[in-house]
Design an enzyme around this catalytic site. Structure first.
Site, mmCIF file in Angstrom:
data_model
loop_
_atom_site.group_PDB
_atom_site.id
_atom_site.type_symbol
_atom_site.label_atom_id
_atom_site.label_comp_id
_atom_site.label_asym_id
_atom_site.label_seq_id
_atom_site.Cartn_x
_atom_site.Cartn_y
_atom_site.Cartn_z
ATOM 1 N N TYR A 57 0.835 -1.215 0.000
ATOM 2 C CA TYR A 57 0.000 0.000 0.000
ATOM 3 C C TYR A 57 0.869 1.264 0.000
ATOM 4 O O TYR A 57 0.380 2.361 -0.226
ATOM 5 C CB TYR A 57 -0.941 0.061 1.223
ATOM 6 C CG TYR A 57 -1.898 -1.092 1.375
ATOM 7 C CD1 TYR A 57 -2.126 -2.008 0.349
ATOM 8 C CD2 TYR A 57 -2.603 -1.278 2.563
ATOM 9 C CE1 TYR A 57 -3.001 -3.075 0.517
ATOM 10 C CE2 TYR A 57 -3.478 -2.333 2.732
ATOM 11 C CZ TYR A 57 -3.666 -3.232 1.715
ATOM 12 O OH TYR A 57 -4.539 -4.281 1.895
ATOM 13 N N LEU A 197 -17.322 -4.322 3.067
ATOM 14 C CA LEU A 197 -18.534 -3.679 2.529
ATOM 15 C C LEU A 197 -18.657 -3.949 1.032
ATOM 16 O O LEU A 197 -19.429 -3.272 0.334
ATOM 17 C CB LEU A 197 -18.483 -2.164 2.778
ATOM 18 C CG LEU A 197 -18.333 -1.742 4.248
ATOM 19 C CD1 LEU A 197 -18.153 -0.224 4.368
ATOM 20 C CD2 LEU A 197 -19.553 -2.195 5.063
ATOM 21 N N LYS A 238 -12.582 0.453 5.165
ATOM 22 C CA LYS A 238 -11.896 1.719 4.892
ATOM 23 C C LYS A 238 -12.958 2.794 4.733
ATOM 24 O O LYS A 238 -13.985 2.568 4.081
ATOM 25 C CB LYS A 238 -11.058 1.579 3.614
ATOM 26 C CG LYS A 238 -10.314 2.821 3.232
ATOM 27 C CD LYS A 238 -10.996 3.499 2.062
ATOM 28 C CE LYS A 238 -10.440 4.885 1.840
ATOM 29 N NZ LYS A 238 -11.188 5.615 0.803
ATOM 30 N N ARG A 244 -18.261 8.630 8.681
ATOM 31 C CA ARG A 244 -18.299 7.196 8.346
ATOM 32 C C ARG A 244 -17.421 6.365 9.264
ATOM 33 O O ARG A 244 -17.778 5.240 9.633
ATOM 34 C CB ARG A 244 -17.856 6.992 6.887
ATOM 35 C CG ARG A 244 -18.959 7.307 5.921
ATOM 36 C CD ARG A 244 -18.523 7.026 4.507
ATOM 37 N NE ARG A 244 -19.623 7.240 3.597
ATOM 38 C CZ ARG A 244 -19.521 7.175 2.283
ATOM 39 N NH1 ARG A 244 -18.361 6.916 1.708
ATOM 40 N NH2 ARG A 244 -20.578 7.353 1.525
ATOM 41 N N ASN A 248 -18.968 3.327 11.404
ATOM 42 C CA ASN A 248 -18.516 1.942 11.227
ATOM 43 C C ASN A 248 -18.073 1.288 12.531
ATOM 44 O O ASN A 248 -17.981 0.062 12.616
ATOM 45 C CB ASN A 248 -17.384 1.879 10.192
ATOM 46 C CG ASN A 248 -17.868 2.258 8.801
ATOM 47 O OD1 ASN A 248 -19.079 2.381 8.568
ATOM 48 N ND2 ASN A 248 -16.956 2.453 7.874
HETATM 49 N N1 LIG Z 1 -5.515 -8.805 1.872
HETATM 50 C C1 LIG Z 1 -5.889 -8.317 0.730
HETATM 51 O O1 LIG Z 1 -5.567 -8.846 -0.340
HETATM 52 C C2 LIG Z 1 -6.750 -7.096 0.705
HETATM 53 C C3 LIG Z 1 -7.359 -6.699 -0.494
HETATM 54 C C4 LIG Z 1 -8.168 -5.567 -0.474
HETATM 55 C C5 LIG Z 1 -8.368 -4.861 0.713
HETATM 56 N N2 LIG Z 1 -7.725 -5.251 1.865
HETATM 57 C C6 LIG Z 1 -7.907 -4.498 3.149
HETATM 58 O O2 LIG Z 1 -9.296 -4.391 3.422
HETATM 59 C C7 LIG Z 1 -9.605 -3.019 3.663
HETATM 60 C C8 LIG Z 1 -11.040 -2.703 3.341
HETATM 61 O O3 LIG Z 1 -11.357 -3.050 2.008
HETATM 62 P P1 LIG Z 1 -11.678 -1.981 0.877
HETATM 63 O O4 LIG Z 1 -11.060 -0.696 1.248
HETATM 64 O O5 LIG Z 1 -11.274 -2.597 -0.406
HETATM 65 O O6 LIG Z 1 -13.256 -1.936 0.842
HETATM 66 P P2 LIG Z 1 -14.439 -1.743 1.922
HETATM 67 O O7 LIG Z 1 -13.887 -1.422 3.246
HETATM 68 O O8 LIG Z 1 -15.365 -2.890 1.754
HETATM 69 O O9 LIG Z 1 -15.207 -0.485 1.322
HETATM 70 C C9 LIG Z 1 -14.611 0.782 1.281
HETATM 71 C C10 LIG Z 1 -15.583 1.692 0.553
HETATM 72 O O10 LIG Z 1 -16.786 1.796 1.316
HETATM 73 C C11 LIG Z 1 -17.098 3.168 1.542
HETATM 74 N N3 LIG Z 1 -17.642 3.271 2.904
HETATM 75 C C12 LIG Z 1 -17.012 3.117 4.083
HETATM 76 N N4 LIG Z 1 -17.837 3.262 5.114
HETATM 77 C C13 LIG Z 1 -19.053 3.558 4.599
HETATM 78 C C14 LIG Z 1 -20.313 3.842 5.166
HETATM 79 N N5 LIG Z 1 -20.501 3.830 6.485
HETATM 80 N N6 LIG Z 1 -21.354 4.094 4.312
HETATM 81 C C15 LIG Z 1 -21.171 4.093 2.980
HETATM 82 N N7 LIG Z 1 -19.993 3.827 2.375
HETATM 83 C C16 LIG Z 1 -18.940 3.563 3.182
HETATM 84 C C17 LIG Z 1 -15.776 3.897 1.422
HETATM 85 O O11 LIG Z 1 -16.009 5.211 0.976
HETATM 86 P P3 LIG Z 1 -15.128 6.482 1.441
HETATM 87 O O12 LIG Z 1 -13.695 6.026 1.504
HETATM 88 O O13 LIG Z 1 -15.411 7.469 0.376
HETATM 89 O O14 LIG Z 1 -15.636 6.903 2.788
HETATM 90 C C18 LIG Z 1 -15.034 3.084 0.365
HETATM 91 O O15 LIG Z 1 -15.423 3.486 -0.940
HETATM 92 C C19 LIG Z 1 -8.589 -2.288 2.780
HETATM 93 O O16 LIG Z 1 -8.529 -0.909 3.053
HETATM 94 C C20 LIG Z 1 -7.359 -3.078 3.110
HETATM 95 O O17 LIG Z 1 -6.846 -2.678 4.373
HETATM 96 C C21 LIG Z 1 -6.934 -6.358 1.872
#
Ligand SMILES: NC(=O)c1ccc[n+]([C@@H]2O[C@H](COP(=O)([O-])OP(=O)(O)OC[C@H]3O[C@@H](n4cnc5c(N)ncnc54)[C@H](OP(=O)(O)O)[C@@H]3O)[C@@H](O)[C@H]2O)c1
Length: 284
Positions: A57, A197, A238, A244, A248
């Site tokens: 990252y 999410l 995230k 938010r 969360n």
């Molecule tokens: N191990 C792996 O291979 C791997 C792969 C992918 C991700 N990850 C980890 O998992 C974490 C989370 O996954 P992700 O970032 O891909 O997706 P996520 O957490 O499922 O979704 C993030 C999205 O949801 C929105 N969001 C957050 N809270 C919200 C709420 N209360 N209401 C409406 N929308 C909301 C965010 O918008 P805003 O940002 O605009 O608020 C962002 O666009 C990553 O940051 C990373 O640390 C690990």
């Protein structure tokens, strides 16, 4: 160590003392260093105590700065990072954690994960053996894997006596991972959900989810996070805004009933955020 309001899950950890991890943390994928620094500080102010980052990252520096800005004690936060593909291998993995610690400005991480198995590269056993040494040396308080399937965990078990403390996999109502969750549980591995999410997207507009959200007076995102929590999953959405971030974390004072859980179970489609299949997906 205490994490206000957020339940903790115990990680089994080889022969080392068990480690407690807060059930909700902050994810930091796709955020630059400066933004990460601000976000981490804000999250800590709001009561978060667990941050998920990764060498790939390229924001570990921001995580370290955000932690120092917060003024919290090292023992009161849980910081997790991951070994990137280009640094797999026995010696390379050991050097990689030293480099991550340098960027984080920390003496140890709470959890160190192999980011992807990369079966074609064929170095995850060597990398795991390096992680075992890092655990014994106290540079990581717990070690685990990410995106590992049963076949990869079987190979690890054949070549090592240390069971990963966690397996971090893509998991949300569109891709519920029943098989891998049961397989992790059978081995004593805690499941962590990435993209909990579904990376927002259409999931949060799903009518069945809106109905459950309305019933509880909560947002669709809170319902999805509560669904993770009630199943004993550890996760780290995230989010960019303070509102938010706070929302969360505010999922510990209501309960989904059987009908709600059945409605969410019905949202499974097998869709994945980026279509990444750990048998073939590669990133370095
Ligand atoms: N191990 C792996 O291979 C791997 C792969 C992918 C991700 N990850 C980890 O998992 C974490 C989370 O996954 P992700 O970032 O891909 O997706 P996520 O957490 O499922 O979704 C993030 C999205 O949801 C929105 N969001 C957050 N809270 C919200 C709420 N209360 N209401 C409406 N929308 C909301 C965010 O918008 P805003 O940002 O605009 O608020 C962002 O666009 C990553 O940051 C990373 O640390 C690990």
């Amino acid at each position: 160590m205490s994490f206000p309001a957020v339940p903790q899950i115990t990680l089994r950890n080889g022969t080392i003392e068990p480690v407690a991890i807060p059930q909700i943390g902050l994810g930091t994928a796709r955020i630059g260093v400066d933004e990460t620094q601000k976000l981490v500080r804000t999250a800590f102010e709001l009561g978060y105590r667990f941050i998920d980052t990764a060498a790939s990252y390229e924001n570990e520096v921001g995580v370290g700065r955000g932690f120092r800005d917060s003024g919290l004690a090292r023992a009161d936060v849980f910081i997790s990072t991951k070994l990137r593909g280009s640094e797999q291998g026995l010696d390379a993995a050991k050097k990689a954690l030293d480099a991550s610690l340098e960027r984080l400005g920390l003496e140890y991480v709470d959890l160190y994960l192999i980011h992807w198995p990369l079966p074609r590269v064929g170095k995850y056993i060597e990398s795991w053996n390096a992680m075992e040494e890092l655990l014994a040396a106290g540079k990581a308080r717990a070690i685990g894997v990410s995106n590992f399937m049963a076949e990869h965990l079987d190979r690890l078990a054949q070549h090592s006596s240390t069971t990963p403390a966690v397996n971090q996999i893509e998991l949300h109502p569109r891709e519920q991972q029943q098989f891998q969750r049961a397989d992790n549980a059978r081995r004593g591995i805690v499941t962590q959900a990435w993209s909990p999410l579904g990376n927002a997207g259409d999931l949060l507009h799903e009518p069945a989810l809106l109905t459950v959200a309305q019933k509880h007076g909560r947002s669709p995102a809170q319902i999805v996070l509560r669904w993770h929590i009630q199943q004993g999953i550890v996760t780290f959405p995230k989010a960019s805004s303070q509102e938010r971030l706070a929302q969360n974390l505010d999922v510990f004072d209501f309960e989904l009933d059987e009908g709600d859980l059945t409605a969410i179970a019905g949202l499974e489609t097998g869709w994945r955020v980026n279509g990444q299949d750990p048998r073939v997906y590669e990133e370095f």
